[in-house]
Design an enzyme around this catalytic site. Structure first.
Site, PDB file in Angstrom:
ATOM      1  N   ASN A 121       0.842  -1.194   0.000  1.00  0.00           N
ATOM      2  CA  ASN A 121       0.000   0.000   0.000  1.00  0.00           C
ATOM      3  C   ASN A 121       0.877   1.244   0.000  1.00  0.00           C
ATOM      4  O   ASN A 121       1.448   1.593   1.027  1.00  0.00           O
ATOM      5  CB  ASN A 121      -0.911  -0.036   1.244  1.00  0.00           C
ATOM      6  CG  ASN A 121      -1.721   1.235   1.406  1.00  0.00           C
ATOM      7  OD1 ASN A 121      -1.841   2.029   0.480  1.00  0.00           O
ATOM      8  ND2 ASN A 121      -2.293   1.412   2.594  1.00  0.00           N
ATOM      9  N   LYS A 175      -0.059   4.286  -0.323  1.00  0.00           N
ATOM     10  CA  LYS A 175      -0.717   5.497   0.199  1.00  0.00           C
ATOM     11  C   LYS A 175      -0.471   6.662  -0.781  1.00  0.00           C
ATOM     12  O   LYS A 175      -0.400   6.428  -1.975  1.00  0.00           O
ATOM     13  CB  LYS A 175      -0.230   5.805   1.619  1.00  0.00           C
ATOM     14  CG  LYS A 175      -0.308   4.562   2.508  1.00  0.00           C
ATOM     15  CD  LYS A 175      -0.116   4.840   3.969  1.00  0.00           C
ATOM     16  CE  LYS A 175      -0.221   3.511   4.725  1.00  0.00           C
ATOM     17  NZ  LYS A 175      -0.221   3.687   6.166  1.00  0.00           N
ATOM     18  N   HIS A 225      -9.607   1.442   4.833  1.00  0.00           N
ATOM     19  CA  HIS A 225      -8.356   1.633   5.578  1.00  0.00           C
ATOM     20  C   HIS A 225      -8.634   2.615   6.712  1.00  0.00           C
ATOM     21  O   HIS A 225      -9.424   3.547   6.552  1.00  0.00           O
ATOM     22  CB  HIS A 225      -7.278   2.171   4.635  1.00  0.00           C
ATOM     23  CG  HIS A 225      -5.922   2.170   5.250  1.00  0.00           C
ATOM     24  ND1 HIS A 225      -5.540   3.113   6.178  1.00  0.00           N
ATOM     25  CD2 HIS A 225      -4.869   1.327   5.111  1.00  0.00           C
ATOM     26  CE1 HIS A 225      -4.306   2.850   6.570  1.00  0.00           C
ATOM     27  NE2 HIS A 225      -3.875   1.772   5.936  1.00  0.00           N
ATOM     28  N   GLU A 265      -7.073   5.045   7.724  1.00  0.00           N
ATOM     29  CA  GLU A 265      -6.842   6.447   7.345  1.00  0.00           C
ATOM     30  C   GLU A 265      -8.045   7.026   6.621  1.00  0.00           C
ATOM     31  O   GLU A 265      -8.253   8.232   6.598  1.00  0.00           O
ATOM     32  CB  GLU A 265      -5.562   6.552   6.502  1.00  0.00           C
ATOM     33  CG  GLU A 265      -4.327   6.385   7.369  1.00  0.00           C
ATOM     34  CD  GLU A 265      -3.111   5.794   6.663  1.00  0.00           C
ATOM     35  OE1 GLU A 265      -3.066   5.808   5.422  1.00  0.00           O
ATOM     36  OE2 GLU A 265      -2.217   5.296   7.372  1.00  0.00           O
ATOM     37  N   GLU A 286      -5.505  -4.413  10.700  1.00  0.00           N
ATOM     38  CA  GLU A 286      -4.457  -3.432  10.983  1.00  0.00           C
ATOM     39  C   GLU A 286      -4.786  -2.673  12.267  1.00  0.00           C
ATOM     40  O   GLU A 286      -5.610  -1.757  12.255  1.00  0.00           O
ATOM     41  CB  GLU A 286      -4.358  -2.428   9.834  1.00  0.00           C
ATOM     42  CG  GLU A 286      -4.019  -3.062   8.500  1.00  0.00           C
ATOM     43  CD  GLU A 286      -3.469  -2.037   7.525  1.00  0.00           C
ATOM     44  OE1 GLU A 286      -2.336  -2.237   7.064  1.00  0.00           O
ATOM     45  OE2 GLU A 286      -4.145  -1.041   7.234  1.00  0.00           O
ATOM     46  N   GLY A 327       2.581   2.449  10.913  1.00  0.00           N
ATOM     47  CA  GLY A 327       3.628   3.472  10.784  1.00  0.00           C
ATOM     48  C   GLY A 327       4.362   3.793  12.077  1.00  0.00           C
ATOM     49  O   GLY A 327       5.097   4.781  12.141  1.00  0.00           O
ATOM     50  N   SER A 330       3.211  -1.909  10.494  1.00  0.00           N
ATOM     51  CA  SER A 330       4.641  -2.046  10.778  1.00  0.00           C
ATOM     52  C   SER A 330       5.223  -3.412  10.418  1.00  0.00           C
ATOM     53  O   SER A 330       6.105  -3.918  11.122  1.00  0.00           O
ATOM     54  CB  SER A 330       4.936  -1.699  12.239  1.00  0.00           C
ATOM     55  OG  SER A 330       4.637  -0.341  12.483  1.00  0.00           O
TER      56      SER A 330
END
Ligand code: PGA
Length: 244
Positions: free
Chosen positions: A9, A11, A92, A94, A160, A166, A206
């Protein structure tokens, strides 16, 4: 045995010059294709260009639940199909947090993606607060129930934990195992046992060359959803090999 699946991904990263990275990953994806599915999720703008240049499966990071219409700035699953994309990441964290996407919207998007033969990778995951409050299992089971449309097992799930994305942190391996087991059981009660067993449940958050091999050994982990480490061919190829 089900093929493992590693998803990269990107992003909102990359440029036309990143074709070199895709090229390297593509060569390895061909080499490993008997035991591993690899899909790169690029910014939509680059999908078509890279599909034309490289022989690798490419997906998008979001799409709308309608096919077309007055939805400024959006793209549809029908359009993804049209340009040769094969998959889409949906829900996701985000997008759930930054763009207020609800599980109901994600379910509709997934439904439409399935209609166009685009594999939806439906993302779920708890926040740090929910993790600390021991609410992870409950939160994720609810997200699965409300985000997954009826299907024959032709979806993937990305688990996730938001606090692991991250940050360099990952849950304990037994926590990942328990969560993936819960997801499988929840899918089984929704879709039936046979369909639930076809679903690749990916761990994300991660995943790095240093931890990929141990994560890959965990029961019910059928692959990885990789953010930062998918931007470097060397790191991503290492992860692909850990899962193949
Ligand atoms: P990360 O991102 O690998 O950089 O933690 C994962 C993701 O958000 O899909």
């Amino acid at each position: 045995m089900k093929k493992k699946f590693v998803a990269g991904n990107w992003k909102m990263n990359g440029s036309l010059a990143s074709l070199d990275v895709v090229k390297e990953i593509s060569v390895e994806a061909q080499r490993l294709r008997a035991s591993l599915d690899t899909i790169m999720y690029l910014p939509s703008l680059y999908i078509h260009h890279f599909i034309e240049k490289e022989d690798i499966k490419i997906g998008a990071q979001n799409c709308h639940y309608e096919n077309n219409g007055a939805f400024t700035g959006e793209i549809s699953a029908e359009m993804l199909k049209d340009i040769g994309a094969v998959s889409v990441i949906l829900g996701h964290s985000e997008r759930r947090t930054g763009f207020h996407e609800t599980s109901e919207m994600i379910r509709e998007k997934a439904q439409n993606a399935l209609k166009h033969n685009i594999l939806p990778v439906i993302c779920v995951g708890e926040s740090e607060e929910q993790y600390r409050g021991k609410l992870s299992i409950k939160t994720v089971a609810e997200q699965i129930k409300s985000s997954v449309p009826e299907n024959d097992g032709n979806i993937a799930i990305g688990y996730e934990p938001i606090w692991a994305i991250g940050t360099g942190l990952i849950p304990e391996l037994n926590e990942i195992e328990e969560m993936h087991y819960t997801i499988r059981e929840t899918l089984s009660s929704l879709l039936g046992k046979e369909a639930s067993e076809k679903v690749n449940i990916l761990y994300g958050g991660s995943v790095k060359p240093e931890n990929a091999r141990e994560i890959a050994q965990v029961n019910n982990v059928d692959g990885a959803l990789v953010g930062g480490a998918s931007l470097k061919a060397k790191d991503f190829i290492h992860i692909m090999n850990a899962f193949s």
